[in-house]
Structures are given as C-alpha cells and as structure tokens.
Design a protein around this motif. Structure first.
Motif, short mmCIF file in Angstrom:
data_model
loop_
_atom_site.label_atom_id
_atom_site.label_comp_id
_atom_site.label_asym_id
_atom_site.label_seq_id
_atom_site.Cartn_x
_atom_site.Cartn_y
_atom_site.Cartn_z
N ASN A 99 -11.65 -3.99 2.52
CA ASN A 99 -11.46 -2.56 2.34
C ASN A 99 -9.96 -2.31 2.33
O ASN A 99 -9.30 -2.46 3.37
CB ASN A 99 -12.14 -1.77 3.46
CG ASN A 99 -13.64 -1.78 3.37
OD1 ASN A 99 -14.20 -1.86 2.27
ND2 ASN A 99 -14.31 -1.73 4.50
N LEU A 100 -9.42 -1.94 1.19
CA LEU A 100 -7.98 -1.76 1.05
C LEU A 100 -7.57 -0.41 1.61
O LEU A 100 -8.22 0.61 1.37
CB LEU A 100 -7.57 -1.86 -0.42
CG LEU A 100 -8.03 -3.12 -1.16
CD1 LEU A 100 -7.45 -3.14 -2.57
CD2 LEU A 100 -7.64 -4.38 -0.41
N SER A 101 -6.47 -0.40 2.38
CA SER A 101 -5.96 0.83 2.96
C SER A 101 -4.44 0.80 2.90
O SER A 101 -3.84 -0.15 2.36
CB SER A 101 -6.44 1.00 4.40
OG SER A 101 -6.03 -0.09 5.20
N MET A 106 1.32 7.75 4.96
CA MET A 106 0.61 8.98 4.62
C MET A 106 1.19 9.55 3.33
O MET A 106 2.41 9.58 3.14
CB MET A 106 0.73 10.00 5.75
CG MET A 106 0.02 11.31 5.48
SD MET A 106 0.19 12.49 6.85
CE MET A 106 -0.75 11.64 8.10
N GLY A 107 0.32 9.99 2.44
CA GLY A 107 0.77 10.58 1.19
C GLY A 107 -0.40 10.94 0.30
O GLY A 107 -1.54 10.54 0.56
N PHE A 115 7.15 0.32 -0.10
CA PHE A 115 6.68 0.65 -1.45
C PHE A 115 5.36 -0.06 -1.75
O PHE A 115 4.54 0.44 -2.52
CB PHE A 115 7.74 0.25 -2.49
CG PHE A 115 8.74 1.33 -2.76
CD1 PHE A 115 8.45 2.36 -3.62
CD2 PHE A 115 9.97 1.30 -2.13
CE1 PHE A 115 9.38 3.36 -3.87
CE2 PHE A 115 10.90 2.30 -2.37
CZ PHE A 115 10.62 3.34 -3.23
N SER A 116 5.14 -1.23 -1.14
CA SER A 116 3.88 -1.93 -1.37
C SER A 116 2.70 -1.17 -0.78
O SER A 116 1.56 -1.35 -1.21
CB SER A 116 3.95 -3.34 -0.77
OG SER A 116 4.08 -3.28 0.64
N TYR A 117 2.97 -0.31 0.22
CA TYR A 117 1.91 0.49 0.81
C TYR A 117 1.64 1.76 -0.01
O TYR A 117 0.65 2.44 0.22
CB TYR A 117 2.26 0.87 2.24
CG TYR A 117 2.52 -0.32 3.12
CD1 TYR A 117 1.59 -1.35 3.22
CD2 TYR A 117 3.70 -0.43 3.84
CE1 TYR A 117 1.83 -2.45 4.02
CE2 TYR A 117 3.95 -1.53 4.64
CZ TYR A 117 3.01 -2.55 4.73
OH TYR A 117 3.26 -3.64 5.51
N ASN A 147 -4.37 8.43 4.53
CA ASN A 147 -3.86 8.29 5.89
C ASN A 147 -3.83 6.82 6.28
O ASN A 147 -4.63 6.02 5.78
CB ASN A 147 -4.73 9.07 6.87
CG ASN A 147 -4.64 10.56 6.65
OD1 ASN A 147 -3.55 11.13 6.68
ND2 ASN A 147 -5.78 11.20 6.41
N PRO A 148 -2.96 6.44 7.20
CA PRO A 148 -2.90 5.03 7.62
C PRO A 148 -4.24 4.56 8.16
O PRO A 148 -4.86 5.21 8.99
CB PRO A 148 -1.83 5.05 8.72
CG PRO A 148 -0.98 6.23 8.40
CD PRO A 148 -1.90 7.25 7.81
#
Length: 357
Positions: free
Chosen positions: A59-61, A65-66, A163-165, A188-189
């Motif tokens: 599950n990618l997260s 926050m954005g 930036f990878s997040y 959200n994180p």
C-alpha cells in the motif's frame, strides 16, 4: 348317464366357497452403488483453508501532507518498477529547494575564499612569513567554510528526498488493485494512496492448528484446490510461523505455488492438503471425506444412507465440514470402514433391503 339336478343351471360353473390363501411376495432388493470411507488411510493429510496472495504487495503512501494533483494509474492497470503513480502538490518543496540552492552558492563562495587564504598562509608559513597563530586561525576558518558547504549539500539532499514523497512511484512491477484517493484529495502521512500487487508469483497463506503444526515442514509438497474454479494446483511450504500469539492460537504457513494460470487471481480462497507420513500426533485428526452427491438434504439436515452387515440401508445424519472439490468432510456421524450409498435404482428408506452392484 349322469343326472343333473333340476335346481342347478348346467351353464353356470360351481365355484368353491373356501377362502383363498394370499400370496406373499418377497421384498425386492434395491440395486445400489456404494463407496467406502477408508480410502484415505494410506494417504493421510492435514487440511486447512487459505487464500491466494501475491508474494509482493504494498500500500503506497507518503510522508508529506499535500493535495493530490494527479493519479496516473487505474485499477487493474499493469505498472513497471519506478513508474509514476501519484503526484502530490510540492510548491513548498520547490521554494525550499530554491532557498537551499541559494545557500549552497553562498557557502561555496565562502569556502572558495577561505581555501585560497588557507593555501596562501600555508605558503607564507613555510617561508616563515606567517606565525603559527595566523596559520591556525586561517585553518579553522577554512574548516568552518568546508563544513558549511557540506551541511548545505546535505540539506539539498534532504529536500530532494522529500520530492520522492510527492512523486509516488511503483516499488516493483505489478498490477494496481485499488486507488484510495482522487485528484484534489488531501494526502496525509501514512495514508494509503494506491495498492499494488506483484504479478510475477503467487503464494498461499493458510492457518494451521497447534495439533498439526509440528507435522508441517519447510519444502513439503502440498496440494491446493481453488474453490471457485475447482482447479487443482501444487506448491511447496516456504515459511512456517513459530508463534500463534497474534493469530488466535493458529500458526501461519505460506506456500509457494509451482504453476498458475491467468484465471488464478489473488484473493481467491483455497483448501490446502498437507501430506503426513503416518505420524501418531495427527492420526486422530485425519478427515473423513465422502462424495458430496451422496448426501441427503432435508431442510438444514444432511445425511447419508449407510449399509449394515445384512445389506439393509439406514439414514445417518451427519455433521458437515469443509468442501474439497466434489467431496465433503464429515466431522461426525460416520467412521472409517463404513459403506455408504452413492446411487440407487429405487427410492431408499430406513430398513430398505439393498443389493450392492
């Protein structure tokens, strides 16, 4: 010459008035086909329910926050490792990156100037034109400038890592199984954004009771039956959990499937058969299987006709367990070495005389 009495009509025959004896016809035996329940004694096995899963699933997260600016994939789409999946607004990161780049330019200039002064004072000190104190001060200034430049570069690495997040990519090749966000949602994180499962290899996870777990070994070949399609597969035990603390007293076992086809999908339920080599600790737990077509159903009750030593049929009510293809597990009501009827040429009832074909 015989004389016929005038009171008797010669055209009417004389019928005896004695009562007739009823003819007794023996009961006809009903032709039946039977089967036994002792066929699995030489091939003992432990059975368990399980589910097909992908060896790789995630599950990618994100850690930031954005707002989600774009979801680049759809459910069921195949993706490659490194492919962009979700984009998150990164305006604040762009600004932070610009600040860091400006800081790097500043500390680079200070470092270059400090290095020139340091090299100059080293030369002067060799010519005995500068004191040790002046060289030490210049060396300290140079080291501080060098550390400042290294710190600015590491800060840039931190911003680039963030930036990878904001650009979520697939960690491995697979299939998108679910998307949890859409454009405009706030990410959200730790909140799952997209679910991906690897398409290369499938495995089975099954739960084994404490009575049977000691008989399961790594590398053991097993048979797997897919319930929905009645497909038979083979595999080998790859992992065995040695703790049942978080699994309600049952032990998790994973099986790698040898070969599958496109109709075998993750999430399908299966029955797994683990072969056991006549071990005493599981001998009492071996299942009794009978043909499902032999079952007699009356409301919520299920039973089967059994045959005694006098070839008489009797209906026996059973407690039913799991299904294994065209067979069903009998939890109680039937024991080994008993014969049961699988087909009959007439209507069966309790006490019916049968003839085994």
């Amino acid at each position: 010459m015989a004389i016929i009495p005038s009171s008797v009509n010669p055209s009417v025959s004389v019928t005896s008035t004695l009562p007739r004896i009823a003819e007794v016809t023996p009961q006809a035996a009903i032709a039946v086909k039977v089967s036994g329940v002792s066929e699995n004694n030489n091939n003992s096995f432990v059975t368990a329910s399980g589910k097909i899963e992908s060896e790789n699933s995630a599950n990618l997260s994100t850690r930031m926050m954005g707002y989600v600016t774009k979801v680049h994939v759809n459910v069921g789409q195949r993706v490659s490792a490194g492919q962009l999946v979700v984009s998150i607004n990164n305006t604040d990161l762009q600004a932070k990156k610009a600040q860091v780049e400006a800081s790097i330019l500043q500390v680079t200039a200070a470092y270059t100037n400090a290095k020139k002064d340091y090299d100059r004072f080293v030369a002067l000190f060799k010519q005995q034109s500068a004191s040790q104190k002046e060289l030490d001060d210049m060396t300290a200034r140079y080291e501080m400038a060098k550390a400042g430049l290294e710190g600015a570069k590491q800060m840039r690495n931190e911003v680039l890592a963030q930036f990878s997040y904001s650009n979520i990519t697939a960690p491995f090749s697979g299939i998108v199984t679910n998307t949890f966000v859409k454009e405009g949602d706030m990410a959200n994180p730790g909140m799952p954004l997209v679910s991906i499962e690897g398409a290369s290899k499938l495995q089975v996870t099954a739960m084994i009771s404490e009575n049977s777990i000691n008989a399961i070994k790594n590398g053991m070949p097993v048979n797997v039956l897919v319930k929905s399609s009645n497909t038979k597969l083979t595999g080998k035990v790859s992992e065995i959990s040695l703790s049942a603390k978080n699994t309600a007293g049952q032990y998790l076992v994973k099986i790698n499937l040898d070969k599958t086809n496109k109709n075998i999908l993750a999430g399908m339920f299966v029955n797994v058969q683990f072969p056991i080599q006549n071990e005493s600790n599981v001998a009492a737990n071996q299942p009794i299987l009978i043909d499902e077509s032999a079952l007699i159903t009356q409301g919520q009750l299920k039973g089967v006709y059994v045959i005694d030593n006098n070839n008489t049929a009797f209906l026996r009510w059973l407690r039913i367990g799991k299904n294994f293809g065209n067979q069903v597990e009998i939890l109680s009501g039937l024991s080994a070495n008993e014969r049961y009827i699988i087909a009959a040429e007439g209507k069966l009832y309790n006490g019916a005389l049968v003839s085994v074909q």
